[in-house]
Structures are given as C-alpha cells and as structure tokens.
Design a protein around this motif. Sequence first.
Motif, mmCIF file in Angstrom:
data_model
loop_
_atom_site.group_PDB
_atom_site.id
_atom_site.type_symbol
_atom_site.label_atom_id
_atom_site.label_comp_id
_atom_site.label_asym_id
_atom_site.label_seq_id
_atom_site.Cartn_x
_atom_site.Cartn_y
_atom_site.Cartn_z
ATOM 1 N N GLY A 150 0.526 -1.082 0.120
ATOM 2 C CA GLY A 150 -0.429 -0.299 0.149
ATOM 3 C C GLY A 150 1.095 1.314 0.302
ATOM 4 N N VAL A 151 1.815 1.279 0.612
ATOM 5 C CA VAL A 151 2.902 2.471 0.776
ATOM 6 C C VAL A 151 3.172 2.696 -0.507
ATOM 7 C CG1 VAL A 151 5.222 3.585 1.481
ATOM 8 C CG2 VAL A 151 3.315 1.744 3.276
ATOM 9 N N VAL A 152 4.114 1.492 -1.223
ATOM 10 C CA VAL A 152 4.852 1.851 -2.275
ATOM 11 C C VAL A 152 3.715 2.022 -3.215
ATOM 12 C CG1 VAL A 152 6.402 0.817 -4.491
ATOM 13 C CG2 VAL A 152 6.125 -0.904 -1.388
ATOM 14 N N LEU A 164 1.599 14.633 -3.431
ATOM 15 C CA LEU A 164 1.063 13.955 -2.515
ATOM 16 C C LEU A 164 -0.871 14.019 -2.053
ATOM 17 C CD1 LEU A 164 2.634 14.827 0.817
ATOM 18 C CD2 LEU A 164 3.860 12.516 -1.160
ATOM 19 N N LEU A 165 -0.676 12.302 -2.340
ATOM 20 C CA LEU A 165 -2.183 11.891 -2.672
ATOM 21 C C LEU A 165 -2.741 11.416 -1.753
ATOM 22 C CD1 LEU A 165 -2.198 10.387 -5.662
ATOM 23 C CD2 LEU A 165 -2.846 12.327 -5.791
ATOM 24 N N GLY A 166 -4.189 11.888 -1.389
ATOM 25 C CA GLY A 166 -4.948 11.584 -0.017
ATOM 26 C C GLY A 166 -4.376 9.557 0.050
ATOM 27 N N PRO A 167 -3.758 9.507 1.721
ATOM 28 C CA PRO A 167 -3.952 7.872 1.762
ATOM 29 C C PRO A 167 -5.038 7.273 2.158
ATOM 30 C CG PRO A 167 -3.738 8.977 3.967
ATOM 31 C CD PRO A 167 -3.796 10.067 2.394
ATOM 32 N N ALA A 168 -6.004 7.955 1.673
ATOM 33 C CA ALA A 168 -7.418 6.536 2.467
ATOM 34 C C ALA A 168 -7.771 5.770 1.067
ATOM 35 C CB ALA A 168 -8.601 8.069 2.260
ATOM 36 N N PRO A 169 -7.702 5.666 0.198
ATOM 37 C CA PRO A 169 -8.027 4.191 -1.375
ATOM 38 C C PRO A 169 -6.458 3.589 -0.738
ATOM 39 C CG PRO A 169 -7.560 6.176 -2.442
ATOM 40 C CD PRO A 169 -7.009 6.969 -1.004
ATOM 41 N N SER A 170 -5.491 4.080 -0.381
ATOM 42 C CA SER A 170 -4.099 3.081 -0.114
ATOM 43 C C SER A 170 -4.548 2.392 1.097
ATOM 44 C CB SER A 170 -2.458 3.928 0.342
ATOM 45 O OG SER A 170 -2.772 4.510 -1.710
ATOM 46 N N LEU A 171 -4.956 2.953 1.413
ATOM 47 C CA LEU A 171 -5.294 2.326 3.258
ATOM 48 C C LEU A 171 -6.714 1.400 3.179
ATOM 49 C CD1 LEU A 171 -4.950 5.412 5.828
ATOM 50 C CD2 LEU A 171 -3.655 3.608 6.028
ATOM 51 N N PHE A 172 -7.467 1.155 2.214
ATOM 52 C CA PHE A 172 -8.832 0.840 2.400
ATOM 53 C C PHE A 172 -8.100 -0.553 1.388
ATOM 54 C CE2 PHE A 172 -12.702 -0.959 -0.874
ATOM 55 C CZ PHE A 172 -13.449 -1.385 -0.192
ATOM 56 N N GLN A 173 -7.483 -0.392 0.398
ATOM 57 C CA GLN A 173 -6.690 -1.602 -0.475
ATOM 58 C C GLN A 173 -6.326 -2.288 0.680
ATOM 59 O OE1 GLN A 173 -5.204 -1.293 -4.591
ATOM 60 N NE2 GLN A 173 -3.269 -1.880 -3.429
ATOM 61 N N THR A 174 -5.706 -2.092 1.687
ATOM 62 C CA THR A 174 -4.192 -2.767 2.750
ATOM 63 C C THR A 174 -5.065 -3.199 3.414
ATOM 64 O OG1 THR A 174 -2.648 -1.672 2.628
ATOM 65 C CG2 THR A 174 -2.324 -2.576 4.323
#
Length: 201
Positions: A150-152, A164-174
Amino acid sequence: MAVISRSGRSADAMVAEHSGSGIRPEIKPRASLRQRADAGLRAATPVGFAFLSTLVLSAPLGLPGQSELLFSVLFGTVFFWSAQRPRQMPPWAVFALGLFAEMVTFGAPGSILFMLLVVHGIAHLGRHSLTAASFLTTWAILSVLATISGVVQWTMASVEAFHLLGPAPSLFQTTLTIGIYPILSAVFAWANRTVANPERA
C-alpha cells in the motif's frame, strides 16, 4: 530329499533366494490421455482462477471498491499458491497476471505488476517456512507485505501525479487485502487438497 550345502542351506532355498532377487518392482502403468488432461487442468487452476477473477472484477459491475478488491484477490492468490504450490504459480504466470491487471485497471503504471512479482518472490523463497507455519503467522506476514504494498503504490501514484495524494484509497486497499485473505486461504486450502491437486487426477 533336499540337498544341503556347506553353509547349511538347502539347494531349494538357495534357488528361491536367487530367483527372488531378480524380481523387478512393479512398473506403474502410463497415465491415460484423460488422466493427463485432468492433471493439467488441476495444475492450471490457481492461474486460471486469478485470470478469471481479474477479468470479472475489471468489468463495469459498479461494485464499491472494485479495483481494490481486484488487487486484493490477486495479491492473496499469488501469495498463497507461490508458497503452497510454486510450480502452479510460476514467475512467468505472475508476470502475465500483473501485465493483464495493468491493462484493465487505471492505477499507477507498473505498480500492480511490481508488487505481484515482489510478493511472489518472497512467498517462493520462504515457502518452506510458510507451509510449516500456523495460519496466524502466515496471515501476519501477508499483513506486513500488504502494508508495504500500500505504501509503495501510494508513493508511485503520488510521484505520477507530482503531488501527495490522499492515503485513504491505499489504506482501504491494504485493509481489504488483509481482511479478505482468511476467506481466500480457506477456499484455496480446500482446492489444494481437491480440484487443484494434480496428484488426484
């Protein structure tokens, strides 16, 4: 009357022993065309499932979080089979899966392909430890890998967007990748013993 040799054994016993030593082990009959086809289909089940899942989840179904679900299913599939049956999830198949997923999704270019190859390599190298570990240990390892993924992917997407994009989509995917793995693992464990086991052909 039996003839006794100097060693104390009868001639009949010596003949039986000599003839018995020349018996060849039973030769296993060659598998039929149907059995070979069945074994091939079973061996192709993990990769076939991954491709079918990608095809279905890339369709315009209108499901919330559909693209994240696609990645989560691919991630868990590659992780499980690369450890449990690496011959049925070879590197070229993982590369093809990642390339296909890149073509049907709209994430950061190369991010899915890169992470699938990374998780395949780690699961393959650690397959002996992973197959011997408990489910909770395996799940914890997958959770760490999913978090790193998710971080990568968030970093690659931010670099592509030049901010910098919002981290919400990556957090949801993780979270989805970690949360769905117990279900995938249970289904795959059953398939590993049955429909995806070439030895049962």
